[in-house]
Motif scaffolding. Structure first.
Motif, PDB file in Angstrom:
ATOM      1  N   LEU A   1      -2.212  48.362 -10.414  1.00  0.00           N
ATOM      2  CA  LEU A   1      -2.440  48.400 -12.024  1.00  0.00           C
ATOM      3  C   LEU A   1      -1.839  47.679 -12.578  1.00  0.00           C
ATOM      4  CD1 LEU A   1      -3.613  52.171 -12.214  1.00  0.00           C
ATOM      5  CD2 LEU A   1      -4.755  50.254 -11.990  1.00  0.00           C
ATOM      6  N   TYR A   2      -0.680  47.272 -11.790  1.00  0.00           N
ATOM      7  CA  TYR A   2       0.021  46.354 -12.896  1.00  0.00           C
ATOM      8  C   TYR A   2       0.199  44.726 -11.915  1.00  0.00           C
ATOM      9  CZ  TYR A   2       1.793  50.867 -14.907  1.00  0.00           C
ATOM     10  OH  TYR A   2       1.799  51.658 -15.424  1.00  0.00           O
ATOM     11  N   ASP A   3      -0.714  44.485 -11.961  1.00  0.00           N
ATOM     12  CA  ASP A   3      -1.018  43.272 -11.028  1.00  0.00           C
ATOM     13  C   ASP A   3       0.249  42.839  -9.926  1.00  0.00           C
ATOM     14  OD1 ASP A   3      -2.725  42.571 -12.973  1.00  0.00           O
ATOM     15  OD2 ASP A   3      -0.971  41.961 -14.441  1.00  0.00           O
TER      16      ASP A   3
ATOM     17  N   THR B   1     -10.599  50.632 -13.221  1.00  0.00           N
ATOM     18  CA  THR B   1     -10.019  50.862 -12.095  1.00  0.00           C
ATOM     19  C   THR B   1     -10.847  51.176 -11.338  1.00  0.00           C
ATOM     20  OG1 THR B   1      -8.185  48.754 -12.339  1.00  0.00           O
ATOM     21  CG2 THR B   1      -8.329  49.647 -10.031  1.00  0.00           C
ATOM     22  N   GLY B   2      -9.826  53.039 -11.619  1.00  0.00           N
ATOM     23  CA  GLY B   2     -10.200  54.237 -11.508  1.00  0.00           C
ATOM     24  C   GLY B   2     -11.503  54.945 -11.976  1.00  0.00           C
TER      25      GLY B   2
ATOM     26  N   MET C   1     -20.767  55.485 -18.163  1.00  0.00           N
ATOM     27  CA  MET C   1     -20.087  56.200 -18.948  1.00  0.00           C
ATOM     28  C   MET C   1     -18.860  55.851 -19.092  1.00  0.00           C
ATOM     29  SD  MET C   1     -20.127  59.431 -16.124  1.00  0.00           S
ATOM     30  CE  MET C   1     -19.467  60.294 -17.853  1.00  0.00           C
ATOM     31  N   ASP C   2     -18.356  56.377 -19.286  1.00  0.00           N
ATOM     32  CA  ASP C   2     -17.233  56.299 -20.142  1.00  0.00           C
ATOM     33  C   ASP C   2     -15.576  57.524 -19.459  1.00  0.00           C
ATOM     34  OD1 ASP C   2     -17.259  54.679 -21.675  1.00  0.00           O
ATOM     35  OD2 ASP C   2     -17.294  55.780 -24.364  1.00  0.00           O
TER      36      ASP C   2
ATOM     37  N   THR D   1      -4.229  54.405 -18.581  1.00  0.00           N
ATOM     38  CA  THR D   1      -3.675  53.144 -19.152  1.00  0.00           C
ATOM     39  C   THR D   1      -5.137  52.434 -18.873  1.00  0.00           C
ATOM     40  OG1 THR D   1      -3.316  52.147 -17.353  1.00  0.00           O
ATOM     41  CG2 THR D   1      -1.068  52.787 -18.466  1.00  0.00           C
ATOM     42  N   PRO D   2      -5.333  51.522 -19.794  1.00  0.00           N
ATOM     43  CA  PRO D   2      -7.297  51.147 -19.998  1.00  0.00           C
ATOM     44  C   PRO D   2      -7.397  50.490 -18.709  1.00  0.00           C
ATOM     45  CG  PRO D   2      -5.532  50.722 -21.983  1.00  0.00           C
ATOM     46  CD  PRO D   2      -4.437  51.651 -21.258  1.00  0.00           C
TER      47      PRO D   2
END
Length: 1009
Positions: free
Chosen positions: A745-747, A976-977, A986-987, A970-971
């Motif tokens: 998630l943090y590259d 991603t998950g 869906m959200d 986080t966005p």
């Protein structure tokens, strides 16, 4: 003129009574279904005596019956299983175990999960031999014949002549490549040895099949002596027909074959009752009167009620991947039976204004202790008589029992039967229930969920009837790679092999039918592969009945035999400590008082009890996935027993420039259960990775996933390197794909990434266009590595880990696991205890599973959904809270549970089943309570979490959810998950409570000050 052999004798030896029937199968269309006589006699200390008396009694009831007209005797007995359950040293022998495993299986030694008393008796010697097969029957290594001969010499020196041979994937070894060759060599070296091959005993599942083979080998000589007694009884009775024993799966095996695999007859009693019940009720395949509704059989004795579901084939539904015999996990066909403490002798008591049914029972002393028989104990039989539902004993002796006690007891008996029957049903539709057994009179009222109740003639001898009508079967359990092949043709070939095995066992070639086909696609496999389990069965062929009797070559002296059967068994030669039969380490302590070992430096030294808590908690955090954690848990316990130390530290105990690494299990769970780890997979992959980072010195391990088997893996790997494990992981849960880790998630990229198979093969993806491409390449490589490996991603410095890892999750798993075991020990609500251990959690729903839909997607993931219905007021147990929720809960899954949705009870299952099968899933229409990345887990009433592979109709569960680690909020974490990653447009719907920062075991239990 020759007398036609037409009659069969069925015998079932129970704990209280020995039942016998004489039956003519050609008259099955008559009102009595061909049964000429039925006799019930007390089971004697020497079971042969009881068998002789029962058969003599049944023959005497048949006027003019010639003994020469009896075509076969079929006996079901519990003698062998009793010797194991009681750890009878007079009947059990030490076993030499030869594992054909190559480099594998060393992490989980034989006898590791045996109760201590059985391990002491049976553990003679364990050897690891070159050889074994992959899932596609490639050799892991070539067999080394000299190695086998050397091990035979070691066995000779120890005086061991009982040998169990177990090879990896040996059930697939149709050509006899390894196990059969080892047997030939052993018999060349040890001509008097008894050698048992695991492929003749059990199914896929290496440890469980090996355990069953060990039990079978240990009991072999006692079984041979017992079966010899049966043959002598037939000689003494003047019977010259073949002798068969009934098997656990509802079929028969001839006496000579039973002498080599007695374990297959260990628990045939319940199966005999089930198949006998269907026959007596006219619901069997032979009658042609197959019901359209599901059939449930309830066999009620004096102490318990055994409930089982019958398949359309007439056989009972089989249990799952393993069963437990004397505390030992075993893999072989056994019926799935739900037993409840309800029988004709069950005690009824009024305490604190409430009427209680059992679990205590008068058992075989009912005739002395029951009120209607002149005793002083109120039993369920007394309730039946007082209710006017049976004329047994003296009804005047229950006239003083208050009417409200009778009414409440009657209602509770009804509810107990309803719950037991419902637990065996496959759908909510009304079933047909066949009530059998001497205690079946306790069923007095119509049962909810039961459309028809049948109590047939001869119901109290259904077990003996089942023995008399038992068929012959053949089964094959194999993994087939289907890539480039016609699946239907492959299945047909496997069916032909199952038929051939049934015919070879004595089935009528013209009447053999396929009774079961299971096609279980392997998960996480880039090429199509399936596990096929096929069973064929048919009636005995006439030639099998004409082959001659099972009598001994020499004549039997009548006086000697009379003395033999009248002799009583000796008492066990040693008093045994009850704790000697317990495998669970936490059962030996008061969980509330237990304190883990944390030293003055803040290092947590993990014990066997800690391993047990970690495994339990990790199964709940696995959210339905995570792989089988039992192997890692037992490997951790074995390491501790061998004097190794596993430790956990807080990440703050390491400098920011220190390096941490971890490894994760990678492959198909089916393969993992058979080709159990060598223990070197993660080490080989880690060593290969370190060669690419020459300046890195590893200071600690970390779990790459806290769910399931991967929670304990870093502790085991850390032993080799002498490093601790950081309290945390890179997921905070379980997810099905490599790139679903918080560092990404943090590259932070997982390149290079390395996997190793434990046999010296290491594959590295040094560079790829994306992390998703890394995943695809490794999946392909994993096929060549045998579909199980350990995968390692690059080292990470502590400063980075503090930012990207899910910290404290090792402690969290421990606290959740401890809460479950403590609640079980203190008889408290397990789900309340789980939520108390992780306050960011909620109990979403408590109900029972009423629908399961499951399939394997093109990507190799298990997809589907589970539907729960609320527990009715009649089904609520003590301590249950009434939620008032009338809607159902729908849980779609892709290896792990993806969302929790409340739906209208009228929503058809067909709509829910349509949620999968394409990249875009049907959007939920109900009230969504939460979705991934929040954690959703199904927990059974005993505290064990159910994997998506374990869910089935009727199981009572609670859906528990937890707030995910803030990294997933986080966005990028949600993208991603979240639900869109799994095909739902869906959200993300968050659970609601604030995230709970896990407590630290090291801080709570470390030295004060």
């Amino acid at each position: 003129m020759a007398i036609e052999k037409v009659f069969r004798v069925g015998v079932d030896v129970g704990g209280t009574n020995t039942d016998c029937v004489i039956l003519n199968p050609s008259e099955s269309d008559t009102p009595n279904r061909g049964i000429l006589s039925a006799v019930k006699t007390p089971t004697t200390a020497n079971v042969t005596e009881g068998i002789v008396k029962a058969i003599e009694g049944a023959i005497s009831q048949c006027s003019g019956l010639s003994r020469e007209s009896i075509s076969a005797v079929m006996i079901g007995t519990t003698s062998f299983i009793n010797a194991v359950v009681q750890a009878d040293e007079r009947s059990l022998r030490p076993v030499g175990v030869l594992r054909i495993c190559g480099p594998y299986a060393k992490e989980n030694p034989a006898f590791l999960d045996f109760p201590p008393v059985l391990a002491r008796i049976m553990n003679g010697r364990v050897a690891y031999l070159d050889g074994g097969l992959e899932f596609d029957t490639r050799e892991i290594m070539e067999l080394d014949e000299q190695q086998v001969r050397d091990e035979c010499q070691a066995l000779r020196e120890k005086g061991i002549t009982d040998v169990a041979v177990c090879g990896i994937f040996s059930p697939l070894d149709l050509e006899g490549l390894h196990e059969a060759r080892v047997k030939r060599i052993v018999l060349e070296e040890l001509p008097d040895a008894d050698v048992v091959l695991s492929r003749d005993v059990g199914q896929l599942g290496f440890l469980e099949r090996e355990n069953a083979t060990i039990l079978n080998t240990s009991i072999l000589k006692f079984a041979r002596k017992t079966i010899r007694g049966f043959k002598e009884a037939m000689d003494w009775l003047g019977l010259s027909c073949p002798l068969f024993l009934t098997q656990n799966d509802g079929t028969i095996i001839d006496a000579d074959a039973a002498e080599t695999t007695p374990i297959k007859t260990f628990n045939s009693g319940p199966t005999n009752s089930m198949s006998g019940a269907a026959y007596l009720a006219g619901l069997d395949t032979a009658s042609g009167n197959l019901p359209k509704a599901q059939v449930i059989v309830a066999d009620v004795g004096g102490t318990t009620c055994d409930v089982c579901a019958l398949l359309p084939s007439g056989f009972p539904r089989q249990a799952g991947t393993w069963v437990e015999i004397g505390g030992v996990r075993c893999a072989f066909p056994m019926p799935e039976v739900q037993s409840v403490a309800l029988g004709g002798g069950t005690r009824v008591e009024e305490r604190d204004g409430q009427v209680h049914i059992g679990p205590e029972s008068t058992g075989h002393r009912l005739l002395q202790e029951g009120l209607v028989f002149g005793g002083s104990t109120l039993t369920t039989t007394d309730v039946v008589v007082a209710s006017g539902k049976a004329e047994i004993g003296d009804v005047s002796k229950v006239g003083h029992v208050p009417s409200h006690v009778i009414e409440q007891a009657r209602l509770k008996i009804k509810h107990l039967l309803e719950a037991a029957i419902d637990s065996m049903k496959l759908s909510a539709d009304d079933c047909i229930c066949v009530m059998v057994g001497g205690g079946s009179i306790v069923q007095m009222d119509e049962l909810r969920g039961v459309g028809q109740t049948i109590r047939p003639q001869f119901h109290d001898c259904a077990n003996a009837v089942g023995a008399a009508i038992a068929r012959v079967s053949g089964q094959i359990d194999i993994v087939k790679v289907l890539e480039g092949l016609e699946e239907d043709k492959v299945i047909a070939e496997v069916c032909d092999e199952a038929r051939r095995r049934a015919i070879d066992a004595g089935a009528d070639v013209d009447k053999v039918k396929i009774t079961e086909i299971e096609n279980l696609p392997l998960q996480y496999v880039s090429t199509r592969a399936s596990r096929l389990v096929v069973k064929a069965a048919g009636p005995l062929a006439r030639k099998a009945l004409l082959k001659g009797g099972a009598s001994l070559p020499s004549e039997v002296n009548t006086k000697e035999f009379a003395e033999l059967i009248s002799s009583k068994q000796e008492q066990s030669n040693a008093e045994k400590n009850p704790l000697d039969f317990i495998v669970s380490p936490s059962a030996h302590v008061e969980v509330a008082d237990y304190r883990p070992e944390v030293d003055e430096n803040g290092v947590w030294w993990v014990s066997e009890i800690d391993c047990e808590f970690l495994a339990m908690g990790a199964s709940i955090l696995a959210c339905g996935g995570g792989g089988p954690g039992y192997l890692c848990y037992m490997a951790g316990r074995d390491a501790i027993r061998r004097g190794k130390r596993m430790s956990v530290i807080d990440i703050d105990a390491l400098p920011d420039d220190a390096w941490i690494m971890g490894n994760i299990s990678y492959g198909a769970p089916t393969v993992t259960l058979e080709r159990t780890p060598s223990g070197t997979e993660g080490i080989d992959a880690t060593d290969a990775m370190l060669t690419m980072f020459p300046g890195v010195e590893m200071s600690a391990q970390i779990a790459l996933e806290i769910g399931g088997m991967n929670a304990i893996r870093p502790l085991i790997t850390g032993i080799h390197y002498g490093v601790p494990t950081v309290d945390g992981d890179f997921m905070g849960r379980a997810y099905p794909r490599l790139y679903l880790k918080t560092p990404f998630l943090y590259d932070w990229m997982a390149m290079p990434a390395t996997q190793a198979d434990g046999n010296g093969n290491v594959v590295t993806v040094n560079k790829a266009t994306s992390i998703r491409k890394v995943e695809k390449i490794h999946r392909k490589a994993g096929h060549e590595l045998g579909l199980f490996s350990q995968l390692v991603i690059p080292p990470m410095d502590v400063a980075t880990a503090k930012k990207v890892a899910c910290l404290g999750t090792t402690s969290l798993a421990w606290y959740i696991g401890r809460a479950v075991y403590q609640a079980r020990q203190e008889k408290r609500s397990i789900t309340d205890a789980i939520v108390a251990a992780n306050p960011s959690g909620k109990v979403l729903y408590t109900g029972k599973i009423v629908h399961v839909h499951r399939y394997v997607s093109s990507g190799g993931y298990t997809e589907g959904s589970v539907r729960l219905a609320p527990i009715s007021s009649e089904e609520q147990e003590y301590g249950d809270s009434v939620s008032g929720e009338s809607r159902h809960l729908h849980l779609p899954f892709q290896n792990e549970y993806l969302l929790a949705e409340l739906i209208d009870p009228e929503t058809p299952n067909s709509r829910l089943s349509a949620t999968g099968g394409s990249e875009k899933k049907q959007a939920p229409e109900g009230e969504v309570l939460c979705t991934v990345p929040d954690l959703i887990s199904l927990v059974g009433s005993d505290g064990y979490a159910l994997g998506t592979q374990d869910v089935r109709y009727g199981v009572r569960v609670s859906a528990v959810a937890f707030v995910a680690n803030p990294h997933w909020y986080t966005p990028k974490g949600v993208a991603t998950g979240g639900p869109k990653e799994f095909g739902y447009d869906m959200d993300f719907r968050p659970l609601g409570p604030a995230y709970y920062e896990p407590k630290s075991v090291m801080k709570e239990f470390g030295p004060v000050g």
